[in-house]
Write a protein that holds these residues in place. Structure first.
Motif, PDB file in Angstrom:
ATOM      1  N   PRO A 190      50.081  40.933  47.938  1.00 39.24           N
ATOM      2  CA  PRO A 190      49.599  39.876  47.067  1.00 39.24           C
ATOM      3  C   PRO A 190      49.672  40.328  45.617  1.00 39.24           C
ATOM      4  N   ALA A 191      49.791  39.385  44.704  1.00 40.19           N
ATOM      5  CA  ALA A 191      49.907  39.710  43.283  1.00 40.19           C
ATOM      6  C   ALA A 191      48.698  40.484  42.817  1.00 40.19           C
ATOM      7  N   SER A 192      48.934  41.532  42.045  1.00 35.83           N
ATOM      8  CA  SER A 192      47.870  42.336  41.457  1.00 35.83           C
ATOM      9  C   SER A 192      48.361  42.880  40.137  1.00 35.83           C
ATOM     10  N   PRO A 193      47.554  42.798  39.094  1.00 36.79           N
ATOM     11  CA  PRO A 193      48.002  43.279  37.798  1.00 36.79           C
ATOM     12  C   PRO A 193      48.100  44.791  37.711  1.00 36.79           C
ATOM     13  N   ALA A 194      47.475  45.549  38.621  1.00 33.49           N
ATOM     14  CA  ALA A 194      47.446  46.998  38.496  1.00 33.49           C
ATOM     15  C   ALA A 194      47.870  47.655  39.797  1.00 33.49           C
ATOM     16  N   VAL A 227      36.140  42.002  41.982  1.00 33.34           N
ATOM     17  CA  VAL A 227      37.480  41.460  42.193  1.00 33.34           C
ATOM     18  C   VAL A 227      38.035  42.126  43.442  1.00 33.34           C
ATOM     19  N   ASP A 228      38.648  41.333  44.295  1.00 35.30           N
ATOM     20  CA  ASP A 228      39.309  41.812  45.509  1.00 35.30           C
ATOM     21  C   ASP A 228      40.803  41.571  45.277  1.00 35.30           C
ATOM     22  N   PRO A 229      41.516  42.527  44.678  1.00 37.31           N
ATOM     23  CA  PRO A 229      42.873  42.258  44.203  1.00 37.31           C
ATOM     24  C   PRO A 229      43.873  41.842  45.273  1.00 37.31           C
ATOM     25  N   TYR A 230      43.612  42.154  46.529  1.00 38.54           N
ATOM     26  CA  TYR A 230      44.570  41.832  47.584  1.00 38.54           C
ATOM     27  C   TYR A 230      44.025  40.808  48.582  1.00 38.54           C
ATOM     28  N   SER A 231      42.964  40.130  48.236  1.00 38.99           N
ATOM     29  CA  SER A 231      42.374  39.138  49.132  1.00 38.99           C
ATOM     30  C   SER A 231      43.325  37.969  49.365  1.00 38.99           C
ATOM     31  N   GLU A 232      43.244  37.376  50.525  1.00 42.78           N
ATOM     32  CA  GLU A 232      44.015  36.159  50.799  1.00 42.78           C
ATOM     33  C   GLU A 232      43.413  34.967  50.061  1.00 42.78           C
ATOM     34  N   ASP A 233      42.151  35.059  49.675  1.00 43.80           N
ATOM     35  CA  ASP A 233      41.443  33.997  48.960  1.00 43.80           C
ATOM     36  C   ASP A 233      41.706  34.153  47.453  1.00 43.80           C
ATOM     37  N   ALA A 234      42.405  33.221  46.863  1.00 45.08           N
ATOM     38  CA  ALA A 234      42.775  33.298  45.442  1.00 45.08           C
ATOM     39  C   ALA A 234      41.552  33.421  44.535  1.00 45.08           C
ATOM     40  N   ARG A 235      40.427  32.811  44.921  1.00 46.01           N
ATOM     41  CA  ARG A 235      39.204  32.904  44.103  1.00 46.01           C
ATOM     42  C   ARG A 235      38.705  34.349  44.003  1.00 46.01           C
ATOM     43  N   ARG A 236      38.972  35.151  45.005  1.00 48.33           N
ATOM     44  CA  ARG A 236      38.503  36.538  45.022  1.00 48.33           C
ATOM     45  C   ARG A 236      39.471  37.502  44.325  1.00 48.33           C
ATOM     46  N   ARG A 237      40.696  37.053  44.056  1.00 50.60           N
ATOM     47  CA  ARG A 237      41.684  37.915  43.398  1.00 50.60           C
ATOM     48  C   ARG A 237      41.495  37.980  41.890  1.00 50.60           C
ATOM     49  N   VAL A 238      40.537  37.260  41.358  1.00 50.97           N
ATOM     50  CA  VAL A 238      40.170  37.339  39.942  1.00 50.97           C
ATOM     51  C   VAL A 238      38.690  37.700  39.878  1.00 50.97           C
ATOM     52  N   PRO A 239      38.235  38.282  38.770  1.00 45.87           N
ATOM     53  CA  PRO A 239      36.811  38.626  38.691  1.00 45.87           C
ATOM     54  C   PRO A 239      35.926  37.403  38.951  1.00 45.87           C
ATOM     55  N   HIS A 240      34.884  37.624  39.747  1.00 46.72           N
ATOM     56  CA  HIS A 240      33.957  36.557  40.136  1.00 46.72           C
ATOM     57  C   HIS A 240      32.565  37.158  40.342  1.00 46.72           C
ATOM     58  N   ILE A 241      31.589  36.293  40.508  1.00 42.77           N
ATOM     59  CA  ILE A 241      30.204  36.723  40.735  1.00 42.77           C
ATOM     60  C   ILE A 241      29.810  36.398  42.161  1.00 42.77           C
ATOM     61  N   SER A 242      29.138  37.336  42.807  1.00 44.68           N
ATOM     62  CA  SER A 242      28.412  37.053  44.036  1.00 44.68           C
ATOM     63  C   SER A 242      26.946  37.198  43.654  1.00 44.68           C
ATOM     64  N   LEU A 243      26.215  36.105  43.715  1.00 45.98           N
ATOM     65  CA  LEU A 243      24.837  36.059  43.231  1.00 45.98           C
ATOM     66  C   LEU A 243      23.874  36.055  44.403  1.00 45.98           C
ATOM     67  N   ASP A 244      23.034  37.084  44.487  1.00 47.52           N
ATOM     68  CA  ASP A 244      21.973  37.136  45.490  1.00 47.52           C
ATOM     69  C   ASP A 244      20.801  36.367  44.910  1.00 47.52           C
ATOM     70  N   VAL A 245      20.690  35.122  45.317  1.00 42.78           N
ATOM     71  CA  VAL A 245      19.679  34.244  44.740  1.00 42.78           C
ATOM     72  C   VAL A 245      18.287  34.749  45.089  1.00 42.78           C
ATOM     73  N   GLU A 258      28.581  33.028  46.870  1.00 37.25           N
ATOM     74  CA  GLU A 258      29.725  33.932  46.763  1.00 37.25           C
ATOM     75  C   GLU A 258      30.844  33.385  45.890  1.00 37.25           C
ATOM     76  N   ALA A 259      31.546  34.308  45.265  1.00 39.50           N
ATOM     77  CA  ALA A 259      32.782  34.053  44.518  1.00 39.50           C
ATOM     78  C   ALA A 259      32.635  32.944  43.480  1.00 39.50           C
ATOM     79  N   LEU A 260      31.591  33.029  42.674  1.00 44.91           N
ATOM     80  CA  LEU A 260      31.385  32.025  41.623  1.00 44.91           C
ATOM     81  C   LEU A 260      32.330  32.285  40.448  1.00 44.91           C
ATOM     82  N   THR A 261      32.932  31.232  39.947  1.00 43.76           N
ATOM     83  CA  THR A 261      33.743  31.320  38.735  1.00 43.76           C
ATOM     84  C   THR A 261      32.789  31.357  37.534  1.00 43.76           C
TER      85      THR A 261
END
Length: 169
Positions: free
Chosen positions: A14-18, A107-125, A132-135
């Motif tokens: 999967p695409a990864s910048p690094a 960030v999960d650089p190789y995830s199948e989920d596109a939302r996880r391949r960019v920096p995101h927040i997982s918030l423990d309310v 999970e995976a908040l933009t």
């Protein structure tokens, strides 16, 4: 698209910048990233074959101690942030502090989920309730909603409580 080197044939990753490619023949053993200042980079052996050089984003605080070998999509970069403790009553433990609004930027650089391949927040309310995976836009909406609710609690509910206590006496 980065390619992973393997003994049999290249496999698209999967695409990864690094993620530069390192061919496996005559490669040194995988090692954990060094704690030196600047970008942390290490050679990672992929369980299905091949190797890849990984580089942490500047905000990553994960030690990656167990990331020298693994499945490609198991890699995650992240940084935890603390919430605030809220004293609550728990049926089993009595009154105790529970974290409120803690979480992780990741960030999960190789995830199948596109939302996880960019920096995101997982918030423990609260307790084990996670968003999970908040933009950034979704996280801003959560903040605004919590802020509005706290404003309402202060303006309406607290005022009503003070009034009720004054009338009760």
């Amino acid at each position: 698209m980065p390619m992973l080197a393997s003994a049999s044939s290249p496999v698209p990753a999967p695409a990864s910048p690094a993620a530069p490619v390192i061919p496996p023949p005559h490669s040194p053993a995988a090692t954990a990233p060094s704690p030196s200042p600047g970008p942390r980079t290490w050679l990672r052996r992929i369980e299905t074959g091949g190797q890849i050089v990984e580089t942490c984003p500047p905000w990553c605080t994960d030690p990656h101690r167990n990331d020298a070998v693994g499945a490609l999509d198991d890699l995650q970069h992240g940084s935890d942030f603390e919430g605030t403790d809220l004293e609550v009553f728990d049926a089993e433990d009595g009154t105790c502090a529970w974290p409120l609004l803690s979480g992780r930027i990741s960030v999960d650089p190789y995830s199948e989920d596109a939302r996880r391949r960019v920096p995101h927040i997982s918030l423990d309310v609260f307790k084990d309730e996670v968003m999970e995976a908040l933009t950034p836009k979704e996280f801003a909406a959560v903040i605004a909603r919590v802020r509005a609710h706290c404003d309402r609690l202060e303006a309406e509910v607290l005022t009503e409580l003070v009034r009720a206590r004054a009338e009760y006496r």
